[in-house]
Design an enzyme around this catalytic site. Structure first.
Site, PDB file in Angstrom:
ATOM      1  CB  SER A 145      -0.879  -0.008   1.255  1.00 29.67           C
ATOM      2  OG  SER A 145      -1.518   1.234   1.457  1.00 29.67           O
ATOM      3  CE1 TYR A 158      -4.136  -2.329   5.328  1.00 27.50           C
ATOM      4  CE2 TYR A 158      -3.189  -0.187   4.820  1.00 27.50           C
ATOM      5  CZ  TYR A 158      -3.781  -1.360   4.410  1.00 27.50           C
ATOM      6  OH  TYR A 158      -4.002  -1.581   3.059  1.00 27.50           O
TER       7      TYR A 158
END
Length: 274
Positions: A145, A158
C-alpha cells in the site's frame, strides 16, 4: 494480443480473491487465458467468482483459506500443485484493516492485522518458493500500500504490516536474484473496494484523491507480472511525492495529521490541551 499469448495456460494463485482487488485480478488473469486458483475465507463468494470465470471459458479452482493459518496455506499450495503441477504467478493480496487510534484496538485485532497482511504474505511465499525454485521460474506480487511507504494517523498497525510487506519483498528480491524468480512490491493508493467503503463515504475525500477502481489496479498487477516490475507505486500519490515525504518526515507528519483533520477519513481524536 501479445499479453494474452504470453499468459495463456499460466497458473495464477490469488489470495483474498473473494472481493475487491483480488476478485478483479482473478478475472483479469482469467481473461488472458490463465488458470486461476482462488483463495479466501468466504467460499460462497469464491464459488460465485469461479462460475463467472468459467462462464467466460476460463478455468478456476476454489480454495478455502485463511492466510494467517500456515497449515491452511500449505494445503492451498499443495492442492494447486496437485491440480496443475505448478504456480507461475502468486498474487499475495489478502488484507485486513481496522483504522482506529492504536490504544482503541485490542490485541486480538492488532494480531489479526499483522497476521493477515504480513504473516499471510510470508507464509504463502515461504510455502510456494520451493516449488518455484524447482521449476526455476515464477513471479510474486506482494500487494502492500501507499501506507507501506508513508505512515498515516490511526493506521499504525496497518502501516506496520504493509511496511513489513515492502521490506520483505525488497530483501527476498535481492536474495533470489539469478534464480529465475522475481518479485514486485505493489503499493496502490486508495482503491474503491469493500475494505475502503466506509472511508469513501466522505465525498470531499473522494473528490480530493480520486480513488482507483479494483479493475484498474488489476490491470496494473497483470502488467507488473509481464514486465517483472520490481516496485510499483500506483494511485493518487505520485512516487516523487512519496520520496519527498520519506526525506522530510516532519513535513510528512504535519501533512498527514492535517489531511485527517480536513477530510476526516477516520474518527478524529483531538490531542488534549496541556
Amino acid at each position: 494480443m501479445f499479453a494474452k499469448e504470453k499468459l495463456k495456460d499460466k497458473v495464477v494463485l490469488v489470495t483474498g480473491a473473494s472481493s475487491g482487488i483480488g476478485w478483479a485480478t482473478a478475472i483479469a488473469f482469467a481473461q488472458k487465458g490463465c488458470r486461476v486458483a482462488l483463495a479466501a475465507r468466504r467460499v460462497n463468494k469464491l464459488e460465485e467468482l469461479s462460475r463467472k470465470i468459467q462462464s467466460e471459458g476460463a478455468t478456476a479452482l476454489v480454495l478455502a483459506c485463511d492466510v494467517s493459518n500456515s497449515s491452511q496455506v500449505r494445503s492451498v499450495v499443495q492442492k494447486t500443485i496437485d491440480t496443475w503441477g505448478r504456480v507461475d504467478y502468486l498474487i499475495n493480496n489478502a488484507g485486513y484493516d481496522n483504522s482506529r487510534p492504536l490504544t482503541d484496538l485490542d490485541l486480538a485485532t492488532l494480531e489479526k492485522i499483522i497476521d493477515t497482511n504480513l504473516m499471510g504474505t510470508i507464509y504463502m511465499t515461504h510455502t510456494l518458493l520451493p516449488h518455484m525454485r524447482k521449476h526455476g521460474s515464477g513471479h510474486i506480487v506482494n500487494v502492500s500500500s501507499i501506507n507501506g511507504l508513508v505512515g498515516l494517523p490511526y493506521k499504525a498497525a496497518y502501516c506496520a504490516s504493509k511496511f513489513g510487506v515492502v521490506g520483505f519483498t525488497q530483501a527476498l528480491r535481492a536474495e533470489l536474484r539469478g534464480t529465475g524468480i522475481t518479485l514486485t512490491a505493489f503499493c496502490p493508493g486508495t482503491v474503491s473496494t469493500p475494505m475502503t467503503e466506509e472511508v469513501l463515504k466522505n465525498r470531499k475525500l473522494v473528490m480530493a484523491i480520486r480513488p482507483k477502481s479494483a479493475e484498474q489496479v488489476a490491470r496494473v498487477i497483470v502488467k507488473c507480472c509481464l514486465k517483472k516490475t520490481p516496485e510499483k507505486i500506483y494511485g493518487e500519490v505520485p512516487g516523487l511525492l512519496i520520496k519527498l515525504l520519506q526525506l522530510c518526515p516532519g513535513f510528512a507528519d504535519w501533512l498527514s495529521y492535517t489531511a485527517v483533520r480536513i477530510f476526516r477519513p477516520f474518527k478524529f481524536h483531538a490531542a488534549p490541551r496541556s
